[in-house]
Write a protein that holds these residues in place. Structure first.
Motif, PDB file in Angstrom:
ATOM      1  N   ALA A 226       0.834  -1.204   0.000  1.00 55.38           N
ATOM      2  CA  ALA A 226       0.000   0.000   0.000  1.00 55.38           C
ATOM      3  C   ALA A 226       0.867   1.253   0.000  1.00 55.38           C
ATOM      4  CB  ALA A 226      -0.924   0.000   1.223  1.00 55.38           C
ATOM      5  N   TYR A 227       1.928   1.240   0.790  1.00 56.16           N
ATOM      6  CA  TYR A 227       2.778   2.428   0.882  1.00 56.16           C
ATOM      7  C   TYR A 227       3.677   2.580  -0.338  1.00 56.16           C
ATOM      8  CZ  TYR A 227       5.330   6.211   3.098  1.00 56.16           C
ATOM      9  OH  TYR A 227       5.876   7.438   3.390  1.00 56.16           O
ATOM     10  N   ILE A 228       4.113   1.470  -0.933  1.00 54.33           N
ATOM     11  CA  ILE A 228       4.917   1.537  -2.153  1.00 54.33           C
ATOM     12  C   ILE A 228       4.118   2.217  -3.265  1.00 54.33           C
ATOM     13  CG2 ILE A 228       5.898   0.145  -4.023  1.00 54.33           C
ATOM     14  CD1 ILE A 228       6.815  -1.849  -1.867  1.00 54.33           C
ATOM     15  N   LEU A 229       2.832   1.877  -3.381  1.00 47.41           N
ATOM     16  CA  LEU A 229       1.978   2.510  -4.385  1.00 47.41           C
ATOM     17  C   LEU A 229       1.887   4.018  -4.154  1.00 47.41           C
ATOM     18  CD1 LEU A 229      -0.970  -0.042  -4.723  1.00 47.41           C
ATOM     19  CD2 LEU A 229       1.046   0.194  -6.173  1.00 47.41           C
ATOM     20  N   VAL A 230       1.795   4.409  -2.878  1.00 46.73           N
ATOM     21  CA  VAL A 230       1.724   5.836  -2.546  1.00 46.73           C
ATOM     22  C   VAL A 230       3.028   6.535  -2.908  1.00 46.73           C
ATOM     23  CG1 VAL A 230       1.653   7.470  -0.617  1.00 46.73           C
ATOM     24  CG2 VAL A 230      -0.014   5.642  -0.743  1.00 46.73           C
ATOM     25  N   LEU A 231       4.158   5.919  -2.600  1.00 43.57           N
ATOM     26  CA  LEU A 231       5.456   6.532  -2.908  1.00 43.57           C
ATOM     27  C   LEU A 231       5.661   6.658  -4.420  1.00 43.57           C
ATOM     28  CD1 LEU A 231       7.881   4.940  -0.280  1.00 43.57           C
ATOM     29  CD2 LEU A 231       6.920   7.240  -0.310  1.00 43.57           C
TER      30      LEU A 231
END
Length: 286
Positions: A226-231
């Motif tokens: 989820a956070y990789i997609l945001v970054l």
């Protein structure tokens, strides 16, 4: 904001709310955090190795410094979140921490990265603030110890969210670090910090794994993805736009807490979460 960025953030929001639901259901502590970090390290290792080999990624001291700094803030966030979920409802803590995070980011990004904060952004901030007040049950409820403690955790977690969002934004957009490398390096540092404290009681580790294996695997995969997609979205989108839109997960998390976990104030919290989503979208569209 481009369609690609919006799609990445919406998918991330669903993943984020889901892993928080799993974390709340486990009600674990530092042992559970360590377990899902180990899962993350094992699952994403092949992708990281392949990425480094194919792209010829160079990691210097500056990149290591960002990884270490991100790790410390993320670890504080993870431990506070688990503690908060032990003393409060998912449908209370999750909206507060996810709502205050972008509020702080929107203001801080104005000073740090020179991103604009328009009248629409100010309206969005006011909507978020009002929603937090409503979602807690009002002034009388906040005065009660049973509500004040989880609300305090929610606000403190929100500060951690804003801190790692701003730091990681600098890593991927200023230093130009690859999101996957930044996140994986951060997990490595977090796991190394926690390991000496966790392995002292290996029996507790085995018991935690036996009782909450599915939750640990789910959080270990969804948390980082989820956070990789945001970054990735942050690499070509202003952080003051990304941070608010990803908080669409507020509504998802509130619904999961109210209905799946049968927590109180269902209708009020969902209504307040809708107002909060309107606030974060207003900030994103400023």
């Amino acid at each position: 904001m481009s369609i690609l960025a919006l799609a990445l953030i919406i998918v991330s929001a669903f993943m984020h709310a889901t892993w928080n639901y799993l974390a709340k259901r486990s009600e674990g502590g530092d042992t559970f955090v360590w377990l899902y970090m180990v899962v993350s390290l094992l699952v994403y290792a092949p992708f990281v190795i392949g990425f480094i080999v194919l792209q010829g990624v160079q990691i210097g001291w500056l990149e290591v410094g960002f990884m270490a700094g991100s790790a410390l803030i993320h670890l504080a966030y993870s431990l506070l979140l688990q503690k908060g979920y032990k003393v409060g409802d998912l449908s209370l803590i999750y909206p507060i921490c996810r709502g205050t995070g972008p509020l702080i980011v929107a203001v801080a990004a104005f000073f740090i990265y020179g991103e604009k904060l328009s009248a629409a952004g100010i309206i969005g901030i006011l909507l978020i603030t009002f929603s937090i007040f409503v979602i807690t049950g009002g002034l009388d409820a906040i005065k009660k110890a049973s509500t004040l403690v989880p609300v305090s955790y929610g606000l403190l977690i929100g500060v951690m969210i804003a801190s790692y969002t701003l730091l990681d934004k600098g890593a991927v957009s200023v230093v130009m670090m690859q999101p996957l490398i930044l996140i994986y390096g951060s997990i490595v540092f977090q796991a190394l910090i926690l390991t000496p404290f966790v392995v002292r009681d290996w029996q507790r580790v085995r018991q935690e794994w036996r009782e909450h294996k599915q939750e640990a695997i789910g959080v270990g995969i969804l948390n980082q993805l989820a956070y990789i997609l945001v970054l990735i979205a942050m690499t070509f989108t202003p952080v003051s736009h990304v941070a608010p839109v990803r908080e669409m997960s507020i509504l998802i998390g509130t619904i999961l807490g109210s209905f799946m976990l049968k927590e109180g104030f269902g209708i009020r919290r969902i209504a307040a979460a809708c107002t909060m989503v309107a606030g974060v979208i207003t900030i994103a569209l400023q």
